[in-house]
Design an enzyme around this catalytic site. Structure first.
Site, short mmCIF file in Angstrom:
data_model
loop_
_atom_site.label_atom_id
_atom_site.label_comp_id
_atom_site.label_asym_id
_atom_site.label_seq_id
_atom_site.Cartn_x
_atom_site.Cartn_y
_atom_site.Cartn_z
N CYS A 141 0.84 -1.21 0.00
CA CYS A 141 0.00 0.00 0.00
C CYS A 141 0.87 1.26 0.00
O CYS A 141 0.34 2.36 -0.16
CB CYS A 141 -0.93 0.02 1.20
SG CYS A 141 -1.35 -1.61 1.82
N HIS A 146 -9.27 4.29 -1.15
CA HIS A 146 -7.93 3.73 -0.99
C HIS A 146 -7.63 2.74 -2.13
O HIS A 146 -7.60 1.54 -1.93
CB HIS A 146 -7.84 3.04 0.38
CG HIS A 146 -6.52 2.41 0.70
ND1 HIS A 146 -5.32 2.83 0.16
CD2 HIS A 146 -6.20 1.38 1.54
CE1 HIS A 146 -4.34 2.09 0.65
NE2 HIS A 146 -4.85 1.20 1.47
#
Ligand SMILES: [Zn+2]
Lengths: 135, 387
Positions: free
Chosen positions: B85, B334
């Site tokens: 991420c 996200h």
């Protein structure tokens, strides 16, 4: 998860075998080549006793692929009696009994759904420790 | 090594959402071309593409060449960067190295992720690859579960109730309302938060950022080149990566977020600033617990006290340290490998005074923090408005 992958981790999955540093005696699970305490790169196998207590826990309601048939299931970080934390599922335990500090012991269970090539993936889970008198 | 001479001269982003009609390459090229236009269409020497899961979820690797090809940049230097991420800001870090070292004059960095082509369980399994594959993911621990273990332990050690995490979700959603690129531009109440269904106890749906698609990009150049091109520049005062153990169970101190401590300390040192100098902070709020741990690790609150920043409304646009000023991961969305780049685009807009209704007043120094896995890679970037 394919057969060689499962096969080469037998000692970890079935015996909770990690390593002990020959320089400083620090014990680690899973095995690694370089000691996290002293940096030495000399290890001997070490089999953990399997006893420990719950350090943190959760219940998985949305499982990753390969774990759907078991959901929801409890997972935990278990502090082994020899020191390291290990991440694993809990088993044979009522939801309300799961708590930080719960004494647990390692057992061998199916840890995920069988893979397409027919391999049944066994490994460690932890259940509430059975007191010595009841064994 | 600091990057005294690197500037952001252009930004671009797509709306974050479930883009059923758009492919990975469409999204990346869209954001990239917007950024190039915003920079005044300079000649691009190198391209870094931040992405985590294109191979697993769309069957596509080799994103450097792919994006360069379809963006009309065939022939340039182009590679993909992966740090779970944290891929987006990690790509920016490499871009800064390329410009700062003089290896490239003008560099493009794009973060992209396409998550909605596959069923939820497959996405969950792919996200878990950010953790230790053999000793976390294959034991059945989802990525959400790892964050749940952190949150449970935090609540236990600091005597914090689940409801006390609500302000981080409420603030993110409040700020998303003013962001035309946000996935969830609507408010959430404290009641909504307490009633939200559990994903991995104690992490609920409203503690968690959504699965989605998106791409964001910036154009980097030396400050001198920016001046020569006559562009509005935002200066990169610091860009620093810190790492920690890949697995949660190998952390000496579960709640310290050592990678963030290291990354933030390096960034403060590069920029020669301290937390009190930062005007706003784009935190990596993939889960509410990560906002809390990130604020503590970066020096904005003492251990166990970051929850108070939320409860005292110090994190709003007029607060002591505004966070997630455009909605954060929770409400802007996200798209994993693009997230770090969205944070940087948003911080740049704040520092250019172009954040509209969400403008932080007198914003001169902004910080972003992009976290890979459960904290194994942390990239902290400090940006400064240039008059
Ligand atoms: Zn040692």
């Amino acid at each position: 998860m394919n057969a060689p992958h499962t096969w080469r981790q037998q000692a970890q999955r079935y015996l909770l075998e990690g390593v002990q540093c020959t320089a400083c005696d620090h014990r680690m699970f899973p095995p690694r080549a370089v000691c996290t305490e002293c940096g030495a790169a000399s290890m001997r196998p070490h089999r953990f006793c399997g006893g420990g207590e719950v350090y943190s826990y959760s219940f998985v309601y949305h499982p990753p692929a390969g774990h759907e048939e078991f959901a929801p299931y409890p997972v935990a970080l278990v502090r082994l009696d020899e020191g390291p934390l290990v991440a694993a599922q809990l088993t044979d335990v009522a939801t309300d009994d799961v708590a930080i500090g719960l004494r647990v012991e390692m057992v061998t269970r199916r840890v995920r759904e069988d893979s397409a090539d027919g391999v049944i993936v066994y490994g460690y889970k932890f259940r509430p420790a059975i007191p010595p008198a009841r064994r | 090594m600091s990057n005294p001479g690197v500037a952001i001269i252009g930004v671009g982003q797509t709306v974050v959402g479930e883009h059923w009609g758009r492919s990975l390459r469409d999204l990346a090229v869209d954001a990239l071309l917007s950024a190039i236009r915003d920079a005044g269409s300079p000649r691009i020497a190198s391209l870094f593409v931040g992405n985590m899961m294109a191979g697993e979820l769309t069957g596509q690797a080799h994103l450097g060449a792919l994006v360069a090809d379809f963006a009309g940049l065939r022939g340039i230097e182009a590679v993909r960067v992966e740090a779970a991420c944290g891929s987006g800001a990690a790509a920016l870090r490499l871009g800064c190295m390329a410009v700062g070292s003089g290896a490239a004059d003008v560099v493009a960095v794009v973060g992209v992720e396409k998550m909605t082509d596959r069923p939820a369980a497959e996405v969950t399994a792919s996200l878990a690859m950010a953790a230790d594959g053999d000793y976390e993911a294959r034991q059945g621990l989802s990525f959400v579960a790892l964050n749940a273990l952190l949150m449970r332990r935090y609540m236990h050690e600091h005597g914090v109730r689940r409801e006390e995490f609500a302000p981080f979700c409420i603030n993110a959603h409040r700020n998303a309302v003013g962001n035309a690129h946000a996935m969830f531009p609507f408010p959430i109440s404290a009641d909504d938060f307490s009633r939200a269904r559990m994903i991995a106890d104690p992490v609920s749906l409203l503690d968690s950022s959504p699965v989605c698609d998106g791409a964001a990009a910036v154009i980097l150049a030396s400050v001198d080149t920016a001046r020569a091109l006559g562009r509005r520049a935002v200066r990169v005062r610091a860009s620093a990566v810190g790492t920690d153990t890949i697995a949660l169970h190998d952390r000496g101190d579960l709640l310290e977020l050592r990678g963030a401590v290291t990354s933030a300390a390096r960034a403060y040192e590069q920029a020669g600033v301290k937390p009190a100098d930062i005007d706003f902070f784009e935190v990596h709020d993939a889960f509410t617990i990560l906002s809390v741990l990130s604020l503590e690790a970066s020096g904005f609150a003492k251990r166990g006290e970051a929850v108070r920043l939320g409860l005292d409304d110090e994190i709003g646009l007029d607060g002591r340290i505004p966070i997630t000023t455009m909605g954060g991961l929770k409400a802007r969305g996200h798209p994993v490998g693009a997230t770090g780049m969205y944070q940087l685009v948003e911080a740049t807009l704040q520092l250019r005074g172009e954040a509209g209704a969400n403008q932080v007043r007198n914003a001169e120094l902004g910080m972003t923090q992009n976290i890979g896995g459960s904290g194994a890679t942390v990239v902290t970037t400090i940006l400064e408005a240039v008059a």
